[in-house]
Design an enzyme around this catalytic site. Structure first.
Site, PDB file in Angstrom:
ATOM      1  N   ARG A  45       0.815  -1.223   0.000  1.00  0.00           N
ATOM      2  CA  ARG A  45       0.000   0.000   0.000  1.00  0.00           C
ATOM      3  C   ARG A  45       0.843   1.265   0.000  1.00  0.00           C
ATOM      4  NH1 ARG A  45      -3.694  -2.064   3.659  1.00  0.00           N
ATOM      5  NH2 ARG A  45      -2.443  -3.904   3.392  1.00  0.00           N
ATOM      6  N   THR A  46       1.964   1.255   0.716  1.00  0.00           N
ATOM      7  CA  THR A  46       2.744   2.490   0.776  1.00  0.00           C
ATOM      8  C   THR A  46       3.295   2.852  -0.603  1.00  0.00           C
ATOM      9  OG1 THR A  46       3.341   1.971   3.046  1.00  0.00           O
ATOM     10  CG2 THR A  46       4.623   3.668   1.963  1.00  0.00           C
ATOM     11  N   LYS A 105      23.190  -7.350  -6.763  1.00  0.00           N
ATOM     12  CA  LYS A 105      24.584  -7.578  -7.166  1.00  0.00           C
ATOM     13  C   LYS A 105      25.544  -6.931  -6.174  1.00  0.00           C
ATOM     14  CE  LYS A 105      23.325  -7.306 -12.037  1.00  0.00           C
ATOM     15  NZ  LYS A 105      23.343  -6.370 -13.163  1.00  0.00           N
ATOM     16  N   ARG A 120      12.118   3.397   1.329  1.00  0.00           N
ATOM     17  CA  ARG A 120      11.819   2.448   2.397  1.00  0.00           C
ATOM     18  C   ARG A 120      13.020   1.537   2.519  1.00  0.00           C
ATOM     19  NH1 ARG A 120       6.652  -1.044   3.813  1.00  0.00           N
ATOM     20  NH2 ARG A 120       6.141   1.030   4.567  1.00  0.00           N
ATOM     21  N   HIS A 178       7.811   5.990  10.349  1.00  0.00           N
ATOM     22  CA  HIS A 178       7.023   5.908   9.125  1.00  0.00           C
ATOM     23  C   HIS A 178       6.098   7.132   9.137  1.00  0.00           C
ATOM     24  CE1 HIS A 178       4.932   4.562   5.740  1.00  0.00           C
ATOM     25  NE2 HIS A 178       4.502   3.381   6.122  1.00  0.00           N
TER      26      HIS A 178
END
Lengths: 312, 185
Positions: free
Chosen positions: A54-55, A82, A104, A134
């Protein structure tokens, strides 16, 4: 305001400006043309090192409704697998001309590192860092409460569950107390973080005692992926003592609302009938999230704060 | 060297003048649009919306039926967003479906025309009016875009260094007035 890293950085005026702006932007979803030209020609990168539904979608929708160009980056399937460092990724984004990065990361403090380094010049928006903060989630929670409860001064907000691992709880604790609400955190003793006594909140181990005076109850997700020790004996016991069920909802005042930042563990911290009841504003929280993120992106990106930018 | 002249505020319109102007604009709008059924008055905050409400009230009185009015915030459509600090938004409330209606935009001062350009863009995202007309309390010239007003309360030739300040009772909590400040000798 150049970045949005933590709700602790927000003054009451800043927070109110974001919420008031979101209030006006909410109406955009109702219009025939759900788009504003405001951020035309700006590039916003969604830099997601951790899974999110959702974010990420919410930020993407918000950016697109403001006509910004959106580049989605998820660590899986990128050069991060990598072994590319955050610094090199940031330098790449700067070279591509990103005006803002929504990040995030599983490491607390990653957004701060990005904002304070000279690796890139754009605005940084914290979309959840580790167990730290958050901020846009807290803003959308405050926004949802304000729509149902009016101004938050003196309102009693109860936040229940895994406070230790919850960036949502921390961001909400600071934001809501900045806005004048009385916040009570309810959790088993093992799931309170060290230093909780320095937070601007009350704490309790007893959910039932906190319910009667609550104007809003926010259930936190039990974060199984971060549960690397036995914090409580069994899921059943947790659910019995700290889960929200119909009996507990019956104790709430009539106007009180039930919230959850999602994703929910139905049957664990919240029962399905409560989650789907008319007291629950969980789906509305998602709708409001887009408006709040539009407000944040607009306020961070639209104006120029520096005099030299005005001349150029 | 001559000391710069003090910034004298000259009042150009008082409450009575503004009331007369609103009444006249109301009648001109009705004269130009025979049928008031299709009219929607939309003001641009912060003072255009108060003017729109006043014109709508006057018009409702004259016509004997309710004329709807609303407000339209144009902040997100401005062309100077990147040159100034970000600012908060004003309320937008479009009273009804504007498709096929005659929308009269209402603002307090018309100068460069850039606000109206933004308002036309914003209106476009809310629907497709049959026609859009523009009513302003003060037209002070200095247009930068090909835009003109259909209804003008007062034409006020000014120099660029002067400032025109409109005060309205609800918005400013003061008596209605239009004043000019600044300007070089």
């Amino acid at each position: 305001m150049k970045h949005l890293l933590s709700t602790r950085d927000l003054s009451r005026e800043d927070a109110t400006l974001i919420l008031d702006t979101a209030q006006e932007l909410l109406a955009v979803a109702e219009r025939p043309v759900k788009k504003l030209p405001t951020l035309r020609g700006r590039t916003i990168v969604n830099l997601f090192y951790e899974d999110s539904t959702r974010t990420r979608i919410s930020f993407e929708a918000a950016a697109k409704r403001l006509s910004a160009d959106v580049i989605n980056f998820s660590a899986k399937g990128s050069s991060v697998s990598k072994g590319e460092s955050l610094k090199d990724t940031a330098l790449t984004l700067q070279a591509m001309g990103a005006d803002a990065v929504v990040i995030r990361h599983s490491a607390s403090g990653a957004p701060h590192l990005l904002a304070e380094s000279q690796w890139m010049r754009g605005a940084v928006v914290n979309a959840g860092d580790g167990t730290h903060e958050h901020p846009t989630q807290a803003l959308l929670d405050a926004f949802t409460m304000r729509r149902h409860l009016g101004e938050l001064d003196g309102k009693n907000i109860v936040i229940v569950g895994d406070v230790l691992h919850s960036r949502v709880a921390r961001s909400n604790a600071y934001l809501l107390s900045t806005l004048g609400a009385n916040v009570t955190l309810v959790s088993p003793p093992t799931l309170f973080p060290v230093g909780i006594e320095t937070w601007p909140v009350a704490t309790s181990y007893n959910l039932d005692a906190s319910l009667e005076s609550a104007d809003a109850v926010m259930m936190l997700r039990v974060q199984n992926e971060r549960m690397n020790a036995s914090f409580f004996p069994s899921a059943r016991e947790y659910s019995r003592r700290y889960g929200l069920n119909a009996q507990r909802v019956a104790k709430l005042a009539e106007h009180a609302i039930v919230m959850h930042p999602g994703p929910m563990n139905r049957g664990m911290e919240i029962t399905a009938d409560v989650a789907d009841s008319d007291r629950s504003v969980i789906v509305e929280q998602v709708t409001n999230g887009v408006a709040v993120r539009m407000a944040v992106l607009y306020l961070l990106l639209s104006g120029s704060q520096t005099p030299e930018a005005i001349e150029s | 060297m001559v000391a710069s002249a003090p910034n004298m505020a000259r009042q150009v319109l008082d409450a009575t003048d503004i009331k007369r102007a609103v009444t006249r604009i109301t009648h001109e709008i009705l004269e130009k649009n025979r049928n008031s059924d299709d009219l929607v008055l939309i003001g641009i905050p912060t003072r255009g919306d108060e003017l729109a409400a006043r014109i709508a009230a006057k018009m409702s009185e004259v016509e004997g039926k309710t004329i709807s009015f609303g407000s339209l915030d144009i902040t997100m459509y401005r062309d100077d967003l990147r040159m100034r600090p970000a600012r908060g938004l004003e309320p937008t409330s479009i009273p009804e479906d504007i498709d096929g209606k005659v929308v009269v935009l209402v603002d307090d001062v018309l100068m460069s025309g850039r606000t109206i350009r933004a308002a036309l863009d914003a209106l476009n995202d809310h629907g497709r009016p049959r026609a859009v007309q523009l009513a302003v309390l003060v037209d002070r010239g200095h247009r930068e875009l090909p835009i003109r007003a259909d209804f003008v309360g007062k034409n006020l030739p000014t120099s660029m260094s002067e400032r025109v300040q409109v005060r309205l009772s609800l918005t400013d909590d003061a008596d209605d007035s239009v004043t000019i400040t600044g300007g070089e000798e």
